[in-house]
Design a protein around this motif. Structure first.
Motif, PDB file in Angstrom:
ATOM      1  N   LYS A 255     -13.004  -5.057  11.714  1.00  0.00           N
ATOM      2  CA  LYS A 255     -11.744  -4.505  12.216  1.00  0.00           C
ATOM      3  C   LYS A 255     -11.089  -3.599  11.176  1.00  0.00           C
ATOM      4  O   LYS A 255     -10.437  -2.610  11.524  1.00  0.00           O
ATOM      5  N   ILE A 256     -11.255  -3.925   9.898  1.00  0.00           N
ATOM      6  CA  ILE A 256     -10.758  -3.024   8.856  1.00  0.00           C
ATOM      7  C   ILE A 256     -11.461  -1.675   8.958  1.00  0.00           C
ATOM      8  O   ILE A 256     -10.846  -0.611   8.815  1.00  0.00           O
ATOM      9  N   ALA A 257     -12.780  -1.713   9.232  1.00  0.00           N
ATOM     10  CA  ALA A 257     -13.550  -0.472   9.341  1.00  0.00           C
ATOM     11  C   ALA A 257     -13.161   0.333  10.576  1.00  0.00           C
ATOM     12  O   ALA A 257     -13.218   1.564  10.566  1.00  0.00           O
ATOM     13  N   ILE A 258     -12.738  -0.344  11.643  1.00  0.00           N
ATOM     14  CA  ILE A 258     -12.455   0.329  12.914  1.00  0.00           C
ATOM     15  C   ILE A 258     -11.037   0.874  12.970  1.00  0.00           C
ATOM     16  O   ILE A 258     -10.809   2.023  13.368  1.00  0.00           O
ATOM     17  N   LEU A 259     -10.064   0.070  12.582  1.00  0.00           N
ATOM     18  CA  LEU A 259      -8.663   0.443  12.755  1.00  0.00           C
ATOM     19  C   LEU A 259      -8.260   1.559  11.799  1.00  0.00           C
ATOM     20  O   LEU A 259      -8.732   1.621  10.658  1.00  0.00           O
ATOM     21  N   SER A 260      -7.385   2.430  12.263  1.00  0.00           N
ATOM     22  CA  SER A 260      -6.973   3.572  11.440  1.00  0.00           C
ATOM     23  C   SER A 260      -6.242   3.128  10.179  1.00  0.00           C
ATOM     24  O   SER A 260      -6.345   3.773   9.133  1.00  0.00           O
ATOM     25  N   GLU A 261      -5.492   2.026  10.267  1.00  0.00           N
ATOM     26  CA  GLU A 261      -4.769   1.549   9.084  1.00  0.00           C
ATOM     27  C   GLU A 261      -5.706   0.919   8.064  1.00  0.00           C
ATOM     28  O   GLU A 261      -5.382   0.856   6.876  1.00  0.00           O
ATOM     29  N   GLY A 262      -6.867   0.437   8.530  1.00  0.00           N
ATOM     30  CA  GLY A 262      -7.809  -0.213   7.636  1.00  0.00           C
ATOM     31  C   GLY A 262      -7.163  -1.354   6.883  1.00  0.00           C
ATOM     32  O   GLY A 262      -6.495  -2.210   7.462  1.00  0.00           O
ATOM     33  N   SER A 263      -7.350  -1.349   5.562  1.00  0.00           N
ATOM     34  CA  SER A 263      -6.724  -2.369   4.710  1.00  0.00           C
ATOM     35  C   SER A 263      -5.700  -1.741   3.772  1.00  0.00           C
ATOM     36  O   SER A 263      -5.259  -2.384   2.817  1.00  0.00           O
ATOM     37  N   GLU A 264      -5.311  -0.496   4.043  1.00  0.00           N
ATOM     38  CA  GLU A 264      -4.424   0.218   3.131  1.00  0.00           C
ATOM     39  C   GLU A 264      -3.024  -0.394   3.117  1.00  0.00           C
ATOM     40  O   GLU A 264      -2.545  -0.924   4.121  1.00  0.00           O
ATOM     41  N   LEU A 265      -2.389  -0.308   1.951  1.00  0.00           N
ATOM     42  CA  LEU A 265      -1.029  -0.803   1.769  1.00  0.00           C
ATOM     43  C   LEU A 265      -0.093   0.362   1.474  1.00  0.00           C
ATOM     44  O   LEU A 265      -0.504   1.386   0.922  1.00  0.00           O
ATOM     45  N   GLN A 266       1.181   0.161   1.828  1.00  0.00           N
ATOM     46  CA  GLN A 266       2.206   1.159   1.549  1.00  0.00           C
ATOM     47  C   GLN A 266       3.078   0.750   0.365  1.00  0.00           C
ATOM     48  O   GLN A 266       3.893   1.538  -0.101  1.00  0.00           O
ATOM     49  N   ALA A 267       2.933  -0.467  -0.122  1.00  0.00           N
ATOM     50  CA  ALA A 267       3.794  -0.984  -1.189  1.00  0.00           C
ATOM     51  C   ALA A 267       3.722  -0.101  -2.429  1.00  0.00           C
ATOM     52  O   ALA A 267       2.652   0.405  -2.792  1.00  0.00           O
ATOM     53  N   VAL A 268       4.862   0.075  -3.084  1.00  0.00           N
ATOM     54  CA  VAL A 268       4.934   0.937  -4.264  1.00  0.00           C
ATOM     55  C   VAL A 268       4.021   0.417  -5.369  1.00  0.00           C
ATOM     56  O   VAL A 268       3.359   1.187  -6.062  1.00  0.00           O
ATOM     57  N   ARG A 269       3.952  -0.892  -5.532  1.00  0.00           N
ATOM     58  CA  ARG A 269       3.174  -1.483  -6.625  1.00  0.00           C
ATOM     59  C   ARG A 269       1.790  -1.933  -6.181  1.00  0.00           C
ATOM     60  O   ARG A 269       1.213  -2.856  -6.755  1.00  0.00           O
ATOM     61  N   LYS A 270       1.242  -1.278  -5.183  1.00  0.00           N
ATOM     62  CA  LYS A 270      -0.054  -1.723  -4.666  1.00  0.00           C
ATOM     63  C   LYS A 270      -1.158  -1.617  -5.713  1.00  0.00           C
ATOM     64  O   LYS A 270      -2.100  -2.412  -5.711  1.00  0.00           O
ATOM     65  N   HIS A 271      -1.065  -0.639  -6.632  1.00  0.00           N
ATOM     66  CA  HIS A 271      -2.115  -0.495  -7.642  1.00  0.00           C
ATOM     67  C   HIS A 271      -2.145  -1.684  -8.595  1.00  0.00           C
ATOM     68  O   HIS A 271      -3.198  -2.031  -9.122  1.00  0.00           O
TER      69      HIS A 271
END
Length: 636
Positions: free
Chosen positions: A273-289
């Motif tokens: 589902k991560i591979a299929i969905l457009s959002e994938g596993s990406e995060l928007q959080a400022v400190r995601k790195h």
């Protein structure tokens, strides 16, 4: 591959982390020293006497090292609260223990069942409510202060089995010792990257003022360019360190999730589902790195050089060797059809009763080679361990399940668990509770006695695990009063019942670690012969606890000794009448063993317990407490 081998891998990762960190610091110091020498050093003209630049370069190097060191220390200290601090730093919000939201209730149920099955306290649970991608992480210094944080995308897009697979993946990090390393890595990366942050600010403000004053001096431009280069050096090494430390551990965590849930469909389905969905596993959080190396999936689009996880297709094929990329398109089409179709009524079947021997300890999350885990998934009894955990979870009386959702009522439940069934001891125990907490609490405890008596014996310590998140919310003083009162209740008749001892020891150990997470012991360096007397005593107590006569206890003990010290002639001595104090000192001593020596101790204890071919509730609880004291999982 087992837990103890993974502990050795974590230690290897720590050494690699230190080496890469030192390399990054050397590169940054060298770059800054070069800039300082070029812009501020003494460059004599022809015929002019030379002057040493060593004091200048020494001061520059010292300033850079101090900046990196203090920045790293500051960040690590800011995370001294453990998993809770990490989860809140990326925008996680606590999931209430008594939530009525169906999605959050399912999340709590899944995490509670995994905690029961793995023999650890239920962690703090957090939700990143504004994140549509499918991702999660576990953080903390030990299982006692762990937090599991999931995104809203997990709740919106994953089935229960898929959510279970993701949670099992994160619990493997809890048990394998990855979390402490992850927090250290956050601190070290902050120390490296902070110079680039400072550099960007200097360029922005300093360069702007210089442009307004003199049209942009060459010296400011040169310093700005140097700071950009140094910033990218820090960024490059920081991301490289994350990738180097995280990748192999993520593959092992996938295998651990399969070993634990005994099926590949859950975690494989989440990855698809991560591979299929457009959002994938990406995060928007400022400190995601900062938390990229902790996450279930990549926090941003895949980059082979800086990726903290293997490629998605590689992870899926490791779980399902015959998987082809074209299947993603078919799965996406079926998901669209399912979304367009009207919802069908579903019923959730209740898990069957616990299988296997009565009182058998719940199996832990143990890393395993994927082939072995996949083979186990196909066996008829493969899911028995997790089904037992779910059955134990459902067997708890509703009144007790509700009571452990609030701090004060959970405290009363813990006191009720410690009360004796002998009528002649109860008046003295009631006085102890009333003296410590007042008559009101004592009366509440008495109302719970009937519910506690109806509690299945195997569910006693799992109930403690469920109460743990709210018990941590009590003030330090009230926690200490609870622990002191439990000790007094246990010793009221001058002897210590094994079940009562396990309750008091487990709570004391976990609450103390939760109060001071950074002081949680790390892997020891001692070898088994250095703790010979402690091994003998612990095996003696376990053998005596599981046998009805001394001859049987001696036979069980001999099996343990043959496993721990093969070929040695060791004389059997029954455990002392006052065994608790020396037993606890022995456990503290054994906690200083190196991981592979701990493995041998646990194997020896398992031999003693299995000597009569059955495992009682008392033996299972004692082994669970020993494993918690040694900071390793209960053996399968």
């Amino acid at each position: 591959m087992d837990f103890f081998a993974q502990q050795a891998r974590v230690r290897g990762s720590s050494r690699r982390l230190v080496a890469l960190f030192v390399l990054a610091v050397v590169a940054i110091v060298t770059a800054i020293d070069a800039v300082v020498w070029f812009t501020m050093g003494h460059h004599p003209a022809p015929g002019e006497p030379a002057s040493s630049n060593l004091p200048l370069l020494f001061a520059s190097s010292l300033a850079v090292l101090a900046g990196i060191g203090f920045s790293s220390l500051f960040r690590i200290m800011s995370l001294s609260g453990g998993g809770k601090a990490v989860a809140e730093s990326v925008g996680g919000v606590p999931v209430p223990v008594d939530t009525r939201d169906p999605q959050l209730r399912q999340l709590r149920n899944v995490i509670e069942e995994v905690a029961i099955a793995s023999g650890v306290p239920v962690p703090d649970i957090y939700l990143m409510a504004d994140e549509p991608g499918i991702n999660a992480f576990a953080a903390g210094y030990s299982p006692s202060d762990a937090a599991v944080c999931v995104t809203q995308g997990c709740l919106d897009n994953l089935s229960r089995d898929e959510l279970q697979g993701v949670v099992a993946h994160e619990f493997s990090h809890v048990l394998n010792g990855d979390m402490r390393l992850n927090i250290r890595l956050m601190g070290l990366l902050f120390g490296i990257l902070v110079l680039s942050v400072v550099g960007r600010q200097v360029i922005w403000f300093g360069g702007g003022r210089s442009n307004r004053r003199d049209g942009g001096g060459g010296q400011v431009w040169m310093i700005g360019l140097a700071l950009i280069v140094v910033g990218y050096i820090g960024y490059f090494f920081g991301r490289l360190i994350q990738a180097a430390v995280a990748r192999s551990r993520e593959s092992l965590a996938d295998a651990s999730a399969v070993q634990f849930t005994r099926q590949t469909d859950g975690i494989a389905g989440a990855l698809k589902k991560i591979a299929i969905l457009s959002e994938g596993s990406e995060l928007q959080a400022v400190r995601k790195h900062e938390v990229a190396h902790m996450l279930f999936g990549e926090s941003e689009p895949f980059n082979a050089l800086f990726a903290t996880h293997p490629p998605l297709l590689e992870r899926i094929r490791a779980l399902e060797p015959g998987f082809r990329e074209e299947e993603l398109a078919r799965l996406a089409a079926s998901m669209q059809q399912a979304a367009a179709a009207p919802p069908a009524a579903t019923t959730t079947p209740k898990p069957g009763g616990p299988s296997g021997m009565p009182g058998m300890a719940m199996p832990p999350v143990l890393p395993a080679v994927l082939a072995g885990a996949a083979a186990a998934a196909g066996s008829p009894t493969a899911a028995a361990g997790f089904q037992r955990a779910a059955a134990v979870h459902q067997s708890m009386p509703a009144a007790l399940s509700e009571a452990v959702k609030q701090p004060e009522s959970a405290l009363a439940v813990m006191l009720a668990l410690a009360l004796s069934l002998q009528a002649e001891l109860q008046p003295a125990q009631r006085r102890i509770v009333a003296d410590a907490f007042g008559d009101d609490v004592q009366q509440v405890v008495q109302t719970m006695v009937g519910e506690v008596e109806a509690l299945p014996p195997i569910a006693r310590l799992p109930l403690v695990a469920m109460a743990f998140p709210v018990l941590k919310q009590l003030s330090d003083g009230r926690q200490q009063t609870l622990l002191d009162t439990l000790d007094a209740l246990v010793k009221v008749d001058g002897r210590v019942d094994l079940n009562e001892y396990c309750l008091a020891r487990l709570l004391r150990l976990q609450l103390q670690e939760a109060r001071q997470p950074r002081r949680t012991p790390i892997d020891g360096l001692k070898k088994l012969p250095a703790c010979r007397d402690s091994v003998i005593l612990v095996c003696t107590v376990v053998a005596a606890a599981g046998c009805s006569d001394e001859a049987s206890a001696r036979r069980a003990w001999l099996l343990a000794m043959q496993n721990a010290f093969p070929g040695e002639a060791i004389e059997w001595t029954p455990p002392p009448a006052a065994w608790q104090a020396p037993f606890e000192r022995a456990l503290d001593d054994l906690d200083g063993l190196m991981p592979m020596a701990k493995e041998l101790v646990i194997q020896s204890l398992a031999r003693a317990i299995d000597a009569d071919g059955m495992v009682s509730v008392e033996e299972a609880e004692l082994l669970r407490v020993i494993c918690a004291s040694l900071h390793c999982p209960v053996p399968a």
